[in-house]
Write a protein that holds these residues in place. Structure first.
Motif, PDB file in Angstrom:
ATOM      1  N   ASN A   2      -9.415  43.680 -19.586  1.00 18.09           N
ATOM      2  CA  ASN A   2     -10.660  43.606 -18.909  1.00 18.09           C
ATOM      3  C   ASN A   2     -10.861  42.104 -18.664  1.00 18.09           C
ATOM      4  O   ASN A   2     -12.168  41.689 -18.497  1.00 18.09           O
ATOM      5  N   ARG A   3     -10.108  41.316 -18.792  1.00 18.75           N
ATOM      6  CA  ARG A   3     -10.254  39.684 -18.604  1.00 18.75           C
ATOM      7  C   ARG A   3     -10.509  39.380 -17.153  1.00 18.75           C
ATOM      8  O   ARG A   3     -10.177  40.251 -16.276  1.00 18.75           O
ATOM      9  N   LYS A   4     -11.277  38.598 -16.864  1.00 16.58           N
ATOM     10  CA  LYS A   4     -11.626  38.196 -15.227  1.00 16.58           C
ATOM     11  C   LYS A   4     -10.228  37.759 -14.709  1.00 16.58           C
ATOM     12  O   LYS A   4      -9.262  37.278 -15.483  1.00 16.58           O
ATOM     13  N   ALA A   5     -10.090  37.680 -13.442  1.00 17.01           N
ATOM     14  CA  ALA A   5      -9.083  37.275 -12.707  1.00 17.01           C
ATOM     15  C   ALA A   5      -9.663  36.341 -11.630  1.00 17.01           C
ATOM     16  O   ALA A   5     -10.978  36.408 -11.131  1.00 17.01           O
ATOM     17  N   VAL A   6      -8.769  35.103 -11.279  1.00 18.44           N
ATOM     18  CA  VAL A   6      -9.408  34.180 -10.308  1.00 18.44           C
ATOM     19  C   VAL A   6      -8.384  34.240  -9.188  1.00 18.44           C
ATOM     20  O   VAL A   6      -7.153  34.104  -9.498  1.00 18.44           O
ATOM     21  N   PHE A   7      -8.832  33.894  -7.916  1.00 15.38           N
ATOM     22  CA  PHE A   7      -8.133  33.713  -6.755  1.00 15.38           C
ATOM     23  C   PHE A   7      -8.612  32.388  -6.000  1.00 15.38           C
ATOM     24  O   PHE A   7      -9.674  32.188  -5.777  1.00 15.38           O
ATOM     25  N   ILE A   8      -7.485  31.596  -5.716  1.00 11.83           N
ATOM     26  CA  ILE A   8      -7.790  30.424  -4.930  1.00 11.83           C
ATOM     27  C   ILE A   8      -6.739  30.223  -3.847  1.00 11.83           C
ATOM     28  O   ILE A   8      -5.617  30.866  -3.988  1.00 11.83           O
ATOM     29  N   SER A   9      -6.992  29.250  -2.943  1.00 13.21           N
ATOM     30  CA  SER A   9      -6.120  29.098  -1.966  1.00 13.21           C
ATOM     31  C   SER A   9      -6.272  27.901  -1.148  1.00 13.21           C
ATOM     32  O   SER A   9      -7.320  27.126  -1.391  1.00 13.21           O
ATOM     33  N   ASP A  10      -5.305  27.253  -0.280  1.00 13.04           N
ATOM     34  CA  ASP A  10      -5.456  26.057   0.526  1.00 13.04           C
ATOM     35  C   ASP A  10      -6.058  24.620   0.093  1.00 13.04           C
ATOM     36  O   ASP A  10      -6.838  24.211   0.388  1.00 13.04           O
ATOM     37  N   ALA A  11      -4.966  24.520  -1.110  1.00 12.50           N
ATOM     38  CA  ALA A  11      -5.422  23.073  -1.624  1.00 12.50           C
ATOM     39  C   ALA A  11      -4.685  22.072  -0.933  1.00 12.50           C
ATOM     40  O   ALA A  11      -5.344  21.145  -1.102  1.00 12.50           O
ATOM     41  N   THR A 225     -13.744  26.128  -3.858  1.00  9.40           N
ATOM     42  CA  THR A 225     -14.168  27.374  -3.857  1.00  9.40           C
ATOM     43  C   THR A 225     -13.086  28.445  -4.307  1.00  9.40           C
ATOM     44  O   THR A 225     -11.815  28.108  -4.164  1.00  9.40           O
ATOM     45  N   TYR A 226     -13.421  29.408  -5.086  1.00 11.40           N
ATOM     46  CA  TYR A 226     -12.594  30.229  -5.364  1.00 11.40           C
ATOM     47  C   TYR A 226     -13.270  31.770  -5.698  1.00 11.40           C
ATOM     48  O   TYR A 226     -14.525  31.648  -5.647  1.00 11.40           O
ATOM     49  N   LEU A 227     -12.526  32.657  -5.576  1.00 11.08           N
ATOM     50  CA  LEU A 227     -12.928  33.967  -5.849  1.00 11.08           C
ATOM     51  C   LEU A 227     -12.637  34.387  -7.445  1.00 11.08           C
ATOM     52  O   LEU A 227     -11.794  34.100  -8.084  1.00 11.08           O
ATOM     53  N   GLN A 228     -13.568  35.379  -8.037  1.00 13.20           N
ATOM     54  CA  GLN A 228     -13.644  35.798  -9.334  1.00 13.20           C
ATOM     55  C   GLN A 228     -13.670  37.160  -9.564  1.00 13.20           C
ATOM     56  O   GLN A 228     -14.983  37.714  -8.845  1.00 13.20           O
ATOM     57  N   MET A 229     -12.833  37.832 -10.024  1.00 15.74           N
ATOM     58  CA  MET A 229     -13.006  39.488 -10.281  1.00 15.74           C
ATOM     59  C   MET A 229     -13.287  39.510 -11.905  1.00 15.74           C
ATOM     60  O   MET A 229     -12.751  39.029 -12.680  1.00 15.74           O
ATOM     61  N   GLU A 230     -14.585  39.797 -11.997  1.00 13.28           N
ATOM     62  CA  GLU A 230     -15.001  39.975 -13.619  1.00 13.28           C
ATOM     63  C   GLU A 230     -15.920  41.467 -13.844  1.00 13.28           C
ATOM     64  O   GLU A 230     -16.939  41.569 -12.905  1.00 13.28           O
ATOM     65  N   LYS A 231     -15.344  42.043 -14.749  1.00 16.04           N
ATOM     66  CA  LYS A 231     -16.295  43.395 -15.009  1.00 16.04           C
ATOM     67  C   LYS A 231     -16.466  44.251 -13.638  1.00 16.04           C
ATOM     68  O   LYS A 231     -17.390  44.967 -13.342  1.00 16.04           O
ATOM     69  N   LEU A 234     -16.565  41.498  -7.519  1.00 14.27           N
ATOM     70  CA  LEU A 234     -16.084  40.290  -7.012  1.00 14.27           C
ATOM     71  C   LEU A 234     -17.004  39.282  -6.535  1.00 14.27           C
ATOM     72  O   LEU A 234     -17.939  39.690  -5.834  1.00 14.27           O
ATOM     73  N   SER A 235     -16.776  37.845  -6.947  1.00 11.84           N
ATOM     74  CA  SER A 235     -17.909  37.097  -6.545  1.00 11.84           C
ATOM     75  C   SER A 235     -17.079  35.675  -6.053  1.00 11.84           C
ATOM     76  O   SER A 235     -16.068  35.603  -6.551  1.00 11.84           O
ATOM     77  N   LEU A 236     -18.170  35.226  -5.206  1.00 11.38           N
ATOM     78  CA  LEU A 236     -17.435  33.760  -4.781  1.00 11.38           C
ATOM     79  C   LEU A 236     -18.013  32.716  -5.467  1.00 11.38           C
ATOM     80  O   LEU A 236     -19.279  32.634  -5.993  1.00 11.38           O
ATOM     81  N   LYS A 237     -17.109  31.812  -6.193  1.00  8.80           N
ATOM     82  CA  LYS A 237     -17.670  30.609  -6.982  1.00  8.80           C
ATOM     83  C   LYS A 237     -17.346  29.339  -6.544  1.00  8.80           C
ATOM     84  O   LYS A 237     -16.549  29.178  -5.733  1.00  8.80           O
TER      85      LYS A 237
END
Length: 241
Positions: A2-11, A225-231, A234-237
């Motif tokens: 259940n730990r969060k997941a992080v998605f990033i792109s285009d650095a 910016t990145y996306l985070q999936m937690e609990k 999905l949210s934008l950070k």
């Protein structure tokens, strides 16, 4: 898990376009370091580098700290996935063999009980028809072999020059997000997924579509910016600038 997941792109690491954030690669390394022990997945959804090409005995030393950080993430128990982008599609076996990072053109992952489809998103728009042809030429085995015969320093310099020129050409290109959302909806239906995550547009957002949720992680050049999936959410950070 259940730990969060992080998605990033285009650095697009390796270049610093006008207006880009100073020391952004260092900030990315620090960000990845901060995730150790707290995330189940890190997915880099394409174009991590402005250009990437692997020689038998050569790896770009400019990104050593990044390589080390990714290896430490993997060693801490995090699944790290790297998607091919339109700028860095020529990955070999360095990332999977040396770092434990899994490389894909596209991939479906189960995260927190949901199915995620990941793909960079290049070639989706109708305006990318010229690019699709150019990509086939670049990715043709003979052409890749011939490029490999070029000295790495010369090859990297040439790639940066071409990338800089193409970036100027594409500066005024308008993004038709409806095309990407229609594509995302079709992928969700085809792959039987709950979420479709993509990059490429450099625009960030989360959209409800008919077959699920589409989301773009934005970019790591001017906004971090990145996306985070937690609990299960999905949210934008965005990192503080």
């Amino acid at each position: 898990m259940n730990r969060k997941a992080v998605f990033i792109s285009d650095a697009h690491l390796g270049v610093n376009p006008p207006g880009s954030i100073a020391d952004r690669e260092k900030r990315l390394v620090h960000f990845l370091d901060s995730l150790r022990g707290s995330v189940s997945h890190v997915v880099i959804v394409g174009d991590l580098f402005e250009f990437w090409y692997e020689y038998n005995d050569y790896v770009c030393r400019n990104h050593f700290d990044l390589f080390f950080s990714m290896k430490q993430l993997v060693d801490s128990g995090t699944e790290v996935h790297l998607l091919q982008g339109n700028h860095d599609f020529a990955y070999g076996d360095f990332f999977p063999k040396s770092l434990g990072v899994r490389v894909h053109k596209q991939v479906v992952l189960e995260i927190q009980g949901k199915r995620f489809f990941f793909r960079h998103g290049d070639g989706v728009a109708k305006s990318d028809c010229g690019y699709r042809l150019f990509r086939k030429i670049l990715d043709f085995p003979l052409n890749r072999f011939l490029f490999k015969q070029v000295h790495p320093d010369w090859g990297m310099a040439l790639a940066r020059f071409v990338g800089k020129s193409s970036r100027k050409v594409g500066e005024d290109r308008l993004i038709n997000m409806d095309e990407y959302l229609q594509w995302a909806n079709s992928m969700l239906k085809r792959e039987k997924c709950d979420y479709c995550i993509f990059g490429h547009t450099h625009l960030s957002g989360i959209w409800n579509v008919k077959s699920g949720v589409a989301a773009s992680s934005g970019e790591w050049i001017k906004k971090l910016t990145y996306l985070q999936m937690e609990k299960g959410e999905l949210s934008l950070k965005q990192l503080d600038l």
